[in-house]
Motif scaffolding. Structure first.
Motif, PDB file in Angstrom:
ATOM      1  N   GLU A  26      -4.408   6.017  -0.906  1.00 63.71           N
ATOM      2  CA  GLU A  26      -4.664   7.118  -1.836  1.00 63.71           C
ATOM      3  C   GLU A  26      -3.919   8.379  -1.414  1.00 63.71           C
ATOM      4  N   THR A  27      -3.879   8.661  -0.107  1.00 65.41           N
ATOM      5  CA  THR A  27      -3.164   9.842   0.372  1.00 65.41           C
ATOM      6  C   THR A  27      -1.663   9.682   0.168  1.00 65.41           C
ATOM      7  N   CYS A  28      -1.159   8.493   0.431  1.00 59.72           N
ATOM      8  CA  CYS A  28       0.260   8.219   0.216  1.00 59.72           C
ATOM      9  C   CYS A  28       0.636   8.469  -1.243  1.00 59.72           C
ATOM     10  N   ALA A  73       3.196  11.388  -2.569  1.00 52.71           N
ATOM     11  CA  ALA A  73       4.372  11.001  -3.347  1.00 52.71           C
ATOM     12  C   ALA A  73       4.365  11.684  -4.711  1.00 52.71           C
ATOM     13  N   ASN A  74       3.217  11.711  -5.355  1.00 52.59           N
ATOM     14  CA  ASN A  74       3.139  12.336  -6.675  1.00 52.59           C
ATOM     15  C   ASN A  74       3.404  13.837  -6.608  1.00 52.59           C
ATOM     16  N   HIS A  75       2.936  14.495  -5.530  1.00 56.52           N
ATOM     17  CA  HIS A  75       3.221  15.922  -5.343  1.00 56.52           C
ATOM     18  C   HIS A  75       4.731  16.132  -5.220  1.00 56.52           C
ATOM     19  N   ALA A  94       0.805  -1.226   0.000  1.00 56.40           N
ATOM     20  CA  ALA A  94       0.000   0.000   0.000  1.00 56.40           C
ATOM     21  C   ALA A  94       0.834   1.270   0.000  1.00 56.40           C
ATOM     22  N   HIS A  95       2.042   1.208   0.601  1.00 61.81           N
ATOM     23  CA  HIS A  95       2.864   2.407   0.702  1.00 61.81           C
ATOM     24  C   HIS A  95       4.055   2.389  -0.248  1.00 61.81           C
ATOM     25  N   HIS A 154      -0.042  10.392   8.230  1.00 61.74           N
ATOM     26  CA  HIS A 154      -0.487  11.019   6.986  1.00 61.74           C
ATOM     27  C   HIS A 154      -0.576  10.029   5.834  1.00 61.74           C
ATOM     28  N   ILE A 155       0.329   9.053   5.783  1.00 61.11           N
ATOM     29  CA  ILE A 155       0.343   8.126   4.641  1.00 61.11           C
ATOM     30  C   ILE A 155      -0.381   6.829   4.942  1.00 61.11           C
ATOM     31  N   ALA A 156      -1.149   6.802   6.023  1.00 61.30           N
ATOM     32  CA  ALA A 156      -1.828   5.557   6.405  1.00 61.30           C
ATOM     33  C   ALA A 156      -2.763   5.048   5.308  1.00 61.30           C
TER      34      ALA A 156
END
Length: 324
Positions: A273-275, A279-281, A103-104, A268-270
């Motif tokens: 989708e947020t992770c 990362a993409n940012h 997932a991460h 924050h990266i739990a």
């Protein structure tokens, strides 16, 4: 089998041991990744010393970059042969290869090298949440950032400049201050020769800063509070000089109704989708040239103890990577 760095007891760098560990096949929701480069971070020191306790024995290392060798059932965003990178729990990145939750682990753009990726995932996504997910920041705001010439700091200097935020850094030598300024810090204070609280007040015409970002901990905490303007935000995100001792919440009131938070990247990266979004940012900032990743030290995996010694002694600049 994969060469892997573990600890069996908490303590100094001498506790780091290199052993051969079986790797195995990924299960559902897992991947097997062969590492090309591994990142070194202060959280690794905290885990080695027991400040952040682990169940022993345990492998160390929180970030790496490499190539996916195999994927388990249900993994759709990665495939064998995909270049990939991560900053993630559980520790175990100090290894030639490992099986871990998928997932991460994120696909790595071809424009970013393995060394850059291993040096920036944990530090770069930390800067991303500091500037975008902790408290509102906008062009024209002023931030005080301690350890501005470290791996996180040099990314933060560039990130702030790219968004019109004035960053005042601190560092432990004139050379490190020069490096922070060269990477976008508007000012940098050598805390060994200047009182950083007095200097911040001078630089802000007595007003103080909007936000302090402090990963140093015990040595700078009280001074950091004294640098904030009323209603300012203190972000304590590390303990390089030791943990912050207990203090009274009334201190926040007496200094101007201050706010304080103690975030971690892993909250924050739990969510996957947020992770991916964070990362993409980060990748966009690097590919655009707004943020350059400084890999200033490289060590073979066998020299991990030496790398830890230099990091703890604050004798490194930028980022450090290990080569399996």
């Amino acid at each position: 089998m994969a060469k892997t760095v573990i600890i069996e007891e908490f303590g100094g760098p001498e506790q780091l041991k290199i052993v051969d560990m079986p790797v195995g096949e990924p299960g559902p929701g897992e991947v097997r990744i062969r590492h090309e480069r591994v990142g070194l971070n202060f959280i690794d020191v905290y885990q080695r010393t027991g400040l952040y306790p682990l169940t022993l024995p345990h492998a160390l290392g929180m970030e790496a970059a490499g190539v996916i060798e195999a994927v388990g059932e249900g993994v759709t965003h990665l495939a064998p042969g995909t270049r990939a990178a991560y900053a993630a729990m559980p520790p175990g990145a100090y290894a030639e290869a490992r099986v871990m939750p998928a997932a991460h682990v994120v696909p790595l753009p071809d424009d970013i090298s393995f060394s850059q990726a291993a040096a920036m995932m944990l530090q770069g996504m930390t800067v991303e949440y500091l500037f975008h997910r902790t408290t509102p920041l906008k062009a024209g705001d002023t931030v005080l950032f301690h350890a501005a010439a470290g791996g996180v700091g040099l990314i933060a200097c560039q990130w702030a400049k790219s968004e019109g935020i004035t960053l005042i850094g601190t560092a432990g030598s004139d050379e490190k201050c020069h490096e922070a300024r060269a990477n976008g810090a508007a000012h940098c204070i050598n805390y060994r020769t200047e009182n950083f609280v007095e200097r911040v007040r001078e630089l802000t015409d007595g007003k103080g800063v909007d936000v302090v970002m402090d990963a140093v901990g015990a040595d700078t905490f009280t001074g950091s509070l004294d640098c904030l303007k009323p209603l300012g935000m203190m972000i304590s995100f590390g303990n390089a000089s030791g943990p912050v001792p207990p203090f009274s919440l009334a201190e926040l009131a007496s200094r101007g109704s201050l706010k304080i938070t103690r975030p971690t990247l892993f909250t924050h990266i739990a969510e996957h989708e947020t992770c991916m979004s964070m990362a993409n940012h980060l990748f966009e900032k690097v590919i655009s040239g707004a943020v350059k990743i400084h890999v200033d030290q490289r060590f073979p995996l066998d020299a991990v103890a030496e790398a830890h010694q230099l990091l703890e002694a604050r004798k490194t600049t930028g980022s450090t990577v290990l080569i399996p």
